[in-house]
Design a protein around this motif. Sequence first.
Motif, PDB file in Angstrom:
ATOM      1  N   THR A 191       9.451  -0.445  -3.126  1.00 20.17           N
ATOM      2  CA  THR A 191       8.148  -0.241  -3.775  1.00 20.17           C
ATOM      3  C   THR A 191       7.126  -1.213  -3.194  1.00 20.17           C
ATOM      4  O   THR A 191       7.370  -2.419  -3.140  1.00 20.17           O
ATOM      5  CB  THR A 191       8.274  -0.446  -5.301  1.00 20.17           C
ATOM      6  OG1 THR A 191       9.288   0.450  -5.792  1.00 20.17           O
ATOM      7  CG2 THR A 191       6.960  -0.155  -6.010  1.00 20.17           C
ATOM      8  N   PHE A 192       6.008  -0.653  -2.751  1.00 20.98           N
ATOM      9  CA  PHE A 192       4.944  -1.454  -2.146  1.00 20.98           C
ATOM     10  C   PHE A 192       3.667  -1.303  -2.975  1.00 20.98           C
ATOM     11  O   PHE A 192       3.271  -0.182  -3.301  1.00 20.98           O
ATOM     12  CB  PHE A 192       4.669  -0.990  -0.709  1.00 20.98           C
ATOM     13  CG  PHE A 192       5.842  -1.207   0.216  1.00 20.98           C
ATOM     14  CD1 PHE A 192       5.941  -2.355   0.996  1.00 20.98           C
ATOM     15  CD2 PHE A 192       6.864  -0.264   0.304  1.00 20.98           C
ATOM     16  CE1 PHE A 192       7.038  -2.548   1.829  1.00 20.98           C
ATOM     17  CE2 PHE A 192       7.957  -0.453   1.142  1.00 20.98           C
ATOM     18  CZ  PHE A 192       8.036  -1.613   1.908  1.00 20.98           C
ATOM     19  N   ALA A 193       3.051  -2.438  -3.311  1.00 18.45           N
ATOM     20  CA  ALA A 193       1.734  -2.395  -3.957  1.00 18.45           C
ATOM     21  C   ALA A 193       0.679  -2.492  -2.859  1.00 18.45           C
ATOM     22  O   ALA A 193       0.801  -3.317  -1.943  1.00 18.45           O
ATOM     23  CB  ALA A 193       1.590  -3.557  -4.937  1.00 18.45           C
ATOM     24  N   LEU A 194      -0.320  -1.644  -2.943  1.00 18.92           N
ATOM     25  CA  LEU A 194      -1.438  -1.668  -1.985  1.00 18.92           C
ATOM     26  C   LEU A 194      -2.701  -2.038  -2.754  1.00 18.92           C
ATOM     27  O   LEU A 194      -3.122  -1.302  -3.655  1.00 18.92           O
ATOM     28  CB  LEU A 194      -1.611  -0.296  -1.326  1.00 18.92           C
ATOM     29  CG  LEU A 194      -0.372   0.338  -0.670  1.00 18.92           C
ATOM     30  CD1 LEU A 194      -0.718   1.712  -0.102  1.00 18.92           C
ATOM     31  CD2 LEU A 194       0.204  -0.556   0.423  1.00 18.92           C
ATOM     32  N   VAL A 228       2.133   1.897  -4.976  1.00 25.45           N
ATOM     33  CA  VAL A 228       1.323   1.795  -6.203  1.00 25.45           C
ATOM     34  C   VAL A 228      -0.015   1.176  -5.814  1.00 25.45           C
ATOM     35  O   VAL A 228      -0.044   0.118  -5.159  1.00 25.45           O
ATOM     36  CB  VAL A 228       2.005   0.888  -7.252  1.00 25.45           C
ATOM     37  CG1 VAL A 228       1.299   1.006  -8.589  1.00 25.45           C
ATOM     38  CG2 VAL A 228       3.468   1.249  -7.404  1.00 25.45           C
ATOM     39  N   VAL A 229      -1.107   1.824  -6.221  1.00 25.93           N
ATOM     40  CA  VAL A 229      -2.445   1.371  -5.810  1.00 25.93           C
ATOM     41  C   VAL A 229      -3.330   1.186  -7.046  1.00 25.93           C
ATOM     42  O   VAL A 229      -3.779   2.171  -7.646  1.00 25.93           O
ATOM     43  CB  VAL A 229      -3.111   2.402  -4.856  1.00 25.93           C
ATOM     44  CG1 VAL A 229      -4.410   1.837  -4.286  1.00 25.93           C
ATOM     45  CG2 VAL A 229      -2.160   2.782  -3.723  1.00 25.93           C
ATOM     46  N   PRO A 230      -3.584  -0.062  -7.458  1.00 24.72           N
ATOM     47  CA  PRO A 230      -4.505  -0.283  -8.573  1.00 24.72           C
ATOM     48  C   PRO A 230      -5.949  -0.267  -8.065  1.00 24.72           C
ATOM     49  O   PRO A 230      -6.262  -0.894  -7.048  1.00 24.72           O
ATOM     50  CB  PRO A 230      -4.128  -1.692  -9.059  1.00 24.72           C
ATOM     51  CG  PRO A 230      -3.592  -2.380  -7.846  1.00 24.72           C
ATOM     52  CD  PRO A 230      -3.020  -1.321  -6.940  1.00 24.72           C
ATOM     53  N   LEU A 231      -6.816   0.455  -8.744  1.00 22.18           N
ATOM     54  CA  LEU A 231      -8.223   0.544  -8.338  1.00 22.18           C
ATOM     55  C   LEU A 231      -9.111   0.186  -9.523  1.00 22.18           C
ATOM     56  O   LEU A 231      -8.824   0.565 -10.660  1.00 22.18           O
ATOM     57  CB  LEU A 231      -8.524   1.941  -7.805  1.00 22.18           C
ATOM     58  CG  LEU A 231      -7.734   2.255  -6.518  1.00 22.18           C
ATOM     59  CD1 LEU A 231      -7.593   3.742  -6.304  1.00 22.18           C
ATOM     60  CD2 LEU A 231      -8.360   1.579  -5.314  1.00 22.18           C
ATOM     61  N   ALA A 232     -10.174  -0.551  -9.224  1.00 23.72           N
ATOM     62  CA  ALA A 232     -10.942  -1.199 -10.300  1.00 23.72           C
ATOM     63  C   ALA A 232     -11.903  -0.245 -11.006  1.00 23.72           C
ATOM     64  O   ALA A 232     -12.184  -0.408 -12.189  1.00 23.72           O
ATOM     65  CB  ALA A 232     -11.713  -2.392  -9.737  1.00 23.72           C
ATOM     66  N   ILE A 252       2.698  11.901   0.354  1.00 24.88           N
ATOM     67  CA  ILE A 252       3.236  10.531   0.237  1.00 24.88           C
ATOM     68  C   ILE A 252       3.191  10.132  -1.249  1.00 24.88           C
ATOM     69  O   ILE A 252       2.161  10.334  -1.897  1.00 24.88           O
ATOM     70  CB  ILE A 252       2.385   9.528   1.064  1.00 24.88           C
ATOM     71  CG1 ILE A 252       2.311   9.954   2.529  1.00 24.88           C
ATOM     72  CG2 ILE A 252       2.921   8.100   0.934  1.00 24.88           C
ATOM     73  CD1 ILE A 252       3.521   9.719   3.351  1.00 24.88           C
ATOM     74  N   PRO A 253       4.279   9.588  -1.810  1.00 30.22           N
ATOM     75  CA  PRO A 253       4.253   9.215  -3.240  1.00 30.22           C
ATOM     76  C   PRO A 253       3.394   7.960  -3.480  1.00 30.22           C
ATOM     77  O   PRO A 253       3.897   6.838  -3.479  1.00 30.22           O
ATOM     78  CB  PRO A 253       5.724   8.981  -3.587  1.00 30.22           C
ATOM     79  CG  PRO A 253       6.383   8.686  -2.296  1.00 30.22           C
ATOM     80  CD  PRO A 253       5.603   9.346  -1.214  1.00 30.22           C
ATOM     81  N   ILE A 254       2.093   8.198  -3.632  1.00 29.23           N
ATOM     82  CA  ILE A 254       1.138   7.111  -3.889  1.00 29.23           C
ATOM     83  C   ILE A 254       0.667   7.248  -5.327  1.00 29.23           C
ATOM     84  O   ILE A 254       0.043   8.249  -5.699  1.00 29.23           O
ATOM     85  CB  ILE A 254      -0.073   7.194  -2.929  1.00 29.23           C
ATOM     86  CG1 ILE A 254       0.382   6.973  -1.475  1.00 29.23           C
ATOM     87  CG2 ILE A 254      -1.129   6.147  -3.311  1.00 29.23           C
ATOM     88  CD1 ILE A 254      -0.710   7.159  -0.431  1.00 29.23           C
ATOM     89  N   ARG A 255       0.980   6.260  -6.135  1.00 28.00           N
ATOM     90  CA  ARG A 255       0.605   6.270  -7.562  1.00 28.00           C
ATOM     91  C   ARG A 255      -0.686   5.452  -7.741  1.00 28.00           C
ATOM     92  O   ARG A 255      -0.692   4.248  -7.487  1.00 28.00           O
ATOM     93  CB  ARG A 255       1.761   5.658  -8.352  1.00 28.00           C
ATOM     94  CG  ARG A 255       1.517   5.455  -9.815  1.00 28.00           C
ATOM     95  CD  ARG A 255       1.770   6.746 -10.601  1.00 28.00           C
ATOM     96  NE  ARG A 255       1.626   6.433 -11.998  1.00 28.00           N
ATOM     97  CZ  ARG A 255       2.555   5.841 -12.746  1.00 28.00           C
ATOM     98  NH1 ARG A 255       3.722   5.510 -12.220  1.00 28.00           N
ATOM     99  NH2 ARG A 255       2.338   5.606 -14.018  1.00 28.00           N
ATOM    100  N   LEU A 256      -1.755   6.119  -8.153  1.00 33.59           N
ATOM    101  CA  LEU A 256      -3.031   5.422  -8.373  1.00 33.59           C
ATOM    102  C   LEU A 256      -3.118   4.964  -9.823  1.00 33.59           C
ATOM    103  O   LEU A 256      -2.817   5.724 -10.741  1.00 33.59           O
ATOM    104  CB  LEU A 256      -4.210   6.344  -8.059  1.00 33.59           C
ATOM    105  CG  LEU A 256      -4.263   6.946  -6.650  1.00 33.59           C
ATOM    106  CD1 LEU A 256      -5.548   7.745  -6.453  1.00 33.59           C
ATOM    107  CD2 LEU A 256      -4.159   5.879  -5.575  1.00 33.59           C
ATOM    108  N   LEU A 257      -3.528   3.707 -10.025  1.00 26.94           N
ATOM    109  CA  LEU A 257      -3.697   3.156 -11.373  1.00 26.94           C
ATOM    110  C   LEU A 257      -5.154   2.762 -11.579  1.00 26.94           C
ATOM    111  O   LEU A 257      -5.827   2.347 -10.637  1.00 26.94           O
ATOM    112  CB  LEU A 257      -2.839   1.895 -11.558  1.00 26.94           C
ATOM    113  CG  LEU A 257      -1.334   1.980 -11.291  1.00 26.94           C
ATOM    114  CD1 LEU A 257      -0.700   0.603 -11.462  1.00 26.94           C
ATOM    115  CD2 LEU A 257      -0.675   2.983 -12.233  1.00 26.94           C
ATOM    116  N   PHE A 258      -5.639   2.901 -12.814  1.00 30.47           N
ATOM    117  CA  PHE A 258      -6.943   2.327 -13.165  1.00 30.47           C
ATOM    118  C   PHE A 258      -6.692   0.883 -13.579  1.00 30.47           C
ATOM    119  O   PHE A 258      -6.078   0.612 -14.614  1.00 30.47           O
ATOM    120  CB  PHE A 258      -7.588   3.092 -14.329  1.00 30.47           C
ATOM    121  CG  PHE A 258      -8.579   4.128 -13.874  1.00 30.47           C
ATOM    122  CD1 PHE A 258      -9.610   3.782 -13.020  1.00 30.47           C
ATOM    123  CD2 PHE A 258      -8.473   5.437 -14.298  1.00 30.47           C
ATOM    124  CE1 PHE A 258     -10.520   4.734 -12.587  1.00 30.47           C
ATOM    125  CE2 PHE A 258      -9.370   6.402 -13.877  1.00 30.47           C
ATOM    126  CZ  PHE A 258     -10.398   6.049 -13.014  1.00 30.47           C
TER     127      PHE A 258
END
Length: 382
Positions: A191-194, A228-232, A252-258
């Motif tokens: 698991t990689f956080a971007l 996993v990609v947290p976005l502001a 690509i399994p990219i999970r976007l988070l608020f």
Amino acid sequence: MSKVVRIAMVAGEASGDLLGAHLIAALKKQLPDAVFFGIGGPRMQGQGLESWWPMSKLSVMGYWEALKHYREISGIRRQLKKRLLNERPDIFIGIDAPDFNLGLESSLKSAGIPTVHYVSPSIWAWRGGRIKKIARAVNRVLALFPMEPPLYEKERIPVTYVGHPLADMIPLETSRQEVREKLALPRDYPTFALLPGSRRGELQAMADTFVQTAKIIRERFLPNAVFVVPLATRETRLQFEAAIYRQHAADIPIRLLFGHAQDAVGASDVSLVASGTATLEAALIKRPMVITYKIAKFSYWLMKRMAYLPYVGLPNVLCGRFVVPEILQDEATPDNLAAALVKLYEDKDAAREIEEAFTDLHLQLRQNTAEKAAQAVIRCLR
């Protein structure tokens, strides 16, 4: 001291808004009737600050971008200075944003209004005479990092070391498995956080590179990797979604988070982080990371000329060595970033050493920051 204390504050971006909100909460405990006004973001406003302009007007990135917005920003500062000189607050607190705040603080201090600068400008990272400008501008500096006070004491500038609020907020240990369960992520997949940044300019510079990096990791190295990609903000989320579309990466399994940057890093094996406060958050969560950045070529050229430390990332600066790799500007290709992330993922000994170094750093920065900062401000009021 008058019964109602009037405190003016200016923060220029999200990290300053967080510091300001904590400081307002701590000040209200000591000064329950205090009123707060100036410029701040949603967190400071949530604590009761009346913001006269949107904080987003000040959130620009790099020299070139600042030049493009110079007229608007200098207009805001001119009007703000005039209004503050008329209102005469009991104290002014400039939170970071030194290019905006130091000139303003000089004018207010000359007019007899006490000024505090919260977050030492990076005098340890840049050559030259900025410390003289700070001496003219402020009655006290609140320093977040332990190597800063001696630099001010040498110049006889009043300084208080307050530590960093993130070190108070983030627990000393974060369970990777618990965070993965919370985010409904697979327990055992790489698991990689971007973390491509919180500002639109950062996403413009970095989003496509981050998406391409994820593609390379999946296609060449770890076919079961997840991201996993947290976005502001809504805007930055849309920018990242557009990059996924442009790079044909919908599969690509990219999970976007608020938001939830700390959860994203906590769930990760390794993080890719755009240089800035997020690198400190990742260090305090004690995960391996690669620090990266791309800015306008002219801004980078200027920074390279002015900087004298070999590192850019805060965790490396604070530890005084390259604890984690930095891959910047033209070197920050998707190939280079993917290779560095996979190398860190595979090297469990390096992960343990990084965790030890960042645990020491966490303990050093954990100082009950907001209360210390509030006490220093109250001493300046007297």
